[in-house]
Enzyme design. Structure first.
Site, PDB file in Angstrom:
ATOM      1  NE  ARG A 178     -44.257  31.545   7.257  1.00  0.00           N
ATOM      2  CZ  ARG A 178     -44.293  32.249   6.128  1.00  0.00           C
ATOM      3  NH1 ARG A 178     -45.268  33.107   5.929  1.00  0.00           N
ATOM      4  NH2 ARG A 178     -43.364  32.088   5.216  1.00  0.00           N
ATOM      5  CE1 TYR A 187     -35.742  38.701  -1.559  1.00  0.00           C
ATOM      6  CE2 TYR A 187     -33.643  37.627  -1.172  1.00  0.00           C
ATOM      7  CZ  TYR A 187     -35.012  37.556  -1.343  1.00  0.00           C
ATOM      8  OH  TYR A 187     -35.655  36.344  -1.290  1.00  0.00           O
ATOM      9  CG  ASP A 190     -34.276  36.738   6.510  1.00  0.00           C
ATOM     10  OD1 ASP A 190     -35.061  35.801   6.331  1.00  0.00           O
ATOM     11  OD2 ASP A 190     -33.904  37.485   5.594  1.00  0.00           O
TER      12      ASP A 190
HETATM   13  O1  CP3 Z   1     -34.655  27.400  10.108  1.00  0.00           O
HETATM   14  C1  CP3 Z   1     -33.926  28.051   9.322  1.00  0.00           C
HETATM   15  O2  CP3 Z   1     -33.624  27.653   8.184  1.00  0.00           O
HETATM   16  C2  CP3 Z   1     -33.304  29.340   9.829  1.00  0.00           C
HETATM   17  C3  CP3 Z   1     -34.020  30.498   9.528  1.00  0.00           C
HETATM   18  C4  CP3 Z   1     -33.918  31.223   8.191  1.00  0.00           C
HETATM   19  C5  CP3 Z   1     -34.841  32.240   7.878  1.00  0.00           C
HETATM   20  N1  CP3 Z   1     -34.468  32.845   6.733  1.00  0.00           N
HETATM   21  C6  CP3 Z   1     -35.990  32.599   8.711  1.00  0.00           C
HETATM   22  C7  CP3 Z   1     -37.163  33.188   8.051  1.00  0.00           C
HETATM   23  C8  CP3 Z   1     -33.003  31.184   7.156  1.00  0.00           C
HETATM   24  C9  CP3 Z   1     -31.816  30.255   6.971  1.00  0.00           C
HETATM   25  C10 CP3 Z   1     -33.351  32.219   6.234  1.00  0.00           C
HETATM   26  C11 CP3 Z   1     -32.573  32.534   5.016  1.00  0.00           C
HETATM   27  C12 CP3 Z   1     -33.237  33.266   3.922  1.00  0.00           C
HETATM   28  N2  CP3 Z   1     -34.047  34.359   3.997  1.00  0.00           N
HETATM   29  C13 CP3 Z   1     -33.006  32.978   2.569  1.00  0.00           C
HETATM   30  C14 CP3 Z   1     -32.108  31.897   2.064  1.00  0.00           C
HETATM   31  C15 CP3 Z   1     -32.776  30.578   2.176  1.00  0.00           C
HETATM   32  C16 CP3 Z   1     -33.871  30.362   1.165  1.00  0.00           C
HETATM   33  O3  CP3 Z   1     -35.010  30.168   1.580  1.00  0.00           O
HETATM   34  O4  CP3 Z   1     -33.539  30.363  -0.022  1.00  0.00           O
HETATM   35  C17 CP3 Z   1     -33.758  33.888   1.813  1.00  0.00           C
HETATM   36  C18 CP3 Z   1     -33.840  33.955   0.303  1.00  0.00           C
HETATM   37  C19 CP3 Z   1     -34.402  34.773   2.724  1.00  0.00           C
HETATM   38  C20 CP3 Z   1     -35.281  35.920   2.412  1.00  0.00           C
HETATM   39  C21 CP3 Z   1     -36.619  35.708   3.014  1.00  0.00           C
HETATM   40  N3  CP3 Z   1     -36.924  35.948   4.341  1.00  0.00           N
HETATM   41  C22 CP3 Z   1     -37.777  35.140   2.411  1.00  0.00           C
HETATM   42  C23 CP3 Z   1     -37.882  34.722   0.961  1.00  0.00           C
HETATM   43  C24 CP3 Z   1     -38.766  35.041   3.407  1.00  0.00           C
HETATM   44  C25 CP3 Z   1     -40.137  34.402   3.319  1.00  0.00           C
HETATM   45  C26 CP3 Z   1     -41.247  35.378   3.164  1.00  0.00           C
HETATM   46  C27 CP3 Z   1     -42.551  34.734   3.544  1.00  0.00           C
HETATM   47  O5  CP3 Z   1     -43.208  35.238   4.461  1.00  0.00           O
HETATM   48  O6  CP3 Z   1     -42.908  33.716   2.939  1.00  0.00           O
HETATM   49  C28 CP3 Z   1     -38.207  35.558   4.586  1.00  0.00           C
HETATM   50  C29 CP3 Z   1     -38.851  35.615   5.908  1.00  0.00           C
HETATM   51  C30 CP3 Z   1     -38.451  34.528   6.837  1.00  0.00           C
HETATM   52  N4  CP3 Z   1     -37.175  34.222   7.153  1.00  0.00           N
HETATM   53  C31 CP3 Z   1     -39.321  33.686   7.566  1.00  0.00           C
HETATM   54  C32 CP3 Z   1     -38.515  32.855   8.348  1.00  0.00           C
HETATM   55  C33 CP3 Z   1     -38.948  31.805   9.335  1.00  0.00           C
HETATM   56  C34 CP3 Z   1     -40.826  33.746   7.542  1.00  0.00           C
HETATM   57  C35 CP3 Z   1     -41.209  34.850   8.470  1.00  0.00           C
HETATM   58  C36 CP3 Z   1     -42.481  34.548   9.174  1.00  0.00           C
HETATM   59  O7  CP3 Z   1     -42.520  33.601   9.985  1.00  0.00           O
HETATM   60  O8  CP3 Z   1     -43.432  35.302   8.956  1.00  0.00           O
END
Ligand code: CP3
Length: 365
Positions: A47, A167, A92
């Site tokens: 984002r 989760y 993800d």
């Molecule tokens: O660029 C990168 O790093 C690759 C993409 C990536 C995503 N998720 C995309 C994503 C990676 C490596 C992850 C891993 C992930 N997902 C982790 C481990 C890394 C960390 O942050 O500790 C975890 C715990 C998750 C679980 C998860 N998925 C969370 C906590 C969230 C955020 C929720 C929010 O909206 O704030 C997601 C959603 C997510 N995964 C987004 C992205 C770009 C946001 C989705 C959006 O754009 O609306």
């Protein structure tokens, strides 16, 4: 540490010159000499980028992860914009769990939400084993990306058993991980069965990515810092070690990362990583003392520092590049993911600054 900078000696086991396996990023992971400290950012695709928000405006998160052309475009965006040394597959940690049959969604602003939390032996059995067929879109996306990226390495990733279990057991994000820990302490047998199954899913997911051509893998145990070292060793390390150890023949560096893991760094290294990710709480010279001389480190700029005025960012980047010299290999990164409100131009400047501060004389061919 070797000081060979000629690059002419083709030592056994070293890849050919050029190509992603000889990139600064992969070389740093392998503790080989590098022309500059490589840099990429966790959540670099996301984002903070207007071009990402535009693509995602009409496509839900999980669906976007299942469309190889979208995955390819989103993964390439930060590489084009920032000139980072590695791409990370857009996906993800819950994607393989969904592929294993668990009903879940990624809710904007919240994170993964599981329809029926996993809390019994019968629930564990609902988590199916997966192979390439169940995640063919990932296989396809990696192949498209490897063709597009040329010499830039692609990092594959997955969630580690503890973080995935959190989760699944909680049903969503949790600050305390109370239900997860209650299961862990209250029914260790069921806990180990759950983590063993998740380790299988994660291993298969990473194996698919390696076979499709990723140049490294990162195992995210984002929430492992919630545990004491003793509990980490007893309840978590064996399962992460089974994932990482099982990929020893994969031929790509393995990175292991968590948040708040200062007390766990040595143990996380023992789980079988080549590179240990460090958050901003532990200086890299201290971290490498804990991890030992046979592993590289990755990190560790506080993502909130990127919201500060540039001179603050610059001073922190300098400090981290300097402290990273204590490690046998350093991949510059943040201590956790890019915050959505980050100005992308600051990320671009950080990449250039890390390269400038760490530039070594060019290797002669
Ligand atoms: O660029 C990168 O790093 C690759 C993409 C990536 C995503 N998720 C995309 C994503 C990676 C490596 C992850 C891993 C992930 N997902 C982790 C481990 C890394 C960390 O942050 O500790 C975890 C715990 C998750 C679980 C998860 N998925 C969370 C906590 C969230 C955020 C929720 C929010 O909206 O704030 C997601 C959603 C997510 N995964 C987004 C992205 C770009 C946001 C989705 C959006 O754009 O609306």
């Amino acid at each position: 540490m070797t000081t060979d900078t000629t690059g002419t000696a083709a030592r056994d086991g070293e890849p050919r010159r050029g190509g992603p396996a000889d990139s600064p990023f992969v070389r740093a992971c392998r503790r080989q000499p590098v022309p500059h400290t490589p840099v990429w950012f966790m959540r670099q695709a996301g984002r903070s980028l207007p071009e990402y928000r535009e693509i995602r405006a009409s496509v839900p998160m999980l669906e976007s992860c299942r469309r190889p052309e979208l995955v390819t475009e989103i993964t390439l965006q930060p590489v084009r914009r920032h000139g980072v040394d590695a791409a990370i597959l857009f996906s993800d940690i819950v994607v393989p769990v969904a592929a294993a049959g668990i009903d879940l969604d990624i809710v904007p602003g919240t994170g993964p939400v599981v329809a029926e939390p996993v809390r019994t032996a019968a629930d564990v059995e609902r988590i199916a084993r997966i192979g390439r067929d169940e995640v063919s879109y990932v296989d396809e996306a990696v192949r498209l990306l490897v063709a597009e990226l040329g010499d830039t390495p692609l990092i594959g990733f997955a969630g580690a058993p503890f973080t995935l279990a959190s989760y699944l057991v909680e049903g969503g994000p949790s600050r305390t991980h109370a239900k997860t820990k209650a299961l862990m302490y209250g029914d260790p047998e069921l806990w180990h069965a759950l983590c063993a199954r998740l380790a299988e899913v994660t291993s298969s997911f990473l194996r698919v990515q390696i076979e499709a051509g990723v140049s490294a893998v990162q195992l995210f145990d984002s929430w492992a810092g919630a545990l004491s070292e003793a509990d980490y060793r007893r309840f978590v390390l064996p399962h992460s070690a089974s994932v990482l150890g099982g990929l020893a023949d994969g031929g790509v560096p393995r990175i292991h990362f968590g948040v708040g893991t200062g007390e766990l760094l040595a143990a996380m290294g023992e789980a079988g990583a080549d590179v240990v990710g460090v958050d901003w709480r532990t200086p890299l010279d201290v971290a490498t003392g804990r991890i030992g001389p046979d592993k590289a480190v990755q990190g560790n700029l506080d993502p909130t520092v990127l919201l500060a005025p540039w001179p603050v960012v610059e001073a922190e980047v300098r400090r981290i590049v300097e402290q990273g010299r204590a490690a046998p290999g350093h991949v510059f990164n943040l201590g956790h993911g890019v915050l959505p409100e980050t100005d992308p131009d600051v990320l671009t400047r950080v990449v250039a600054l890390v390269h400038e501060l760490s530039a070594r004389p060019a290797r002669q061919g």
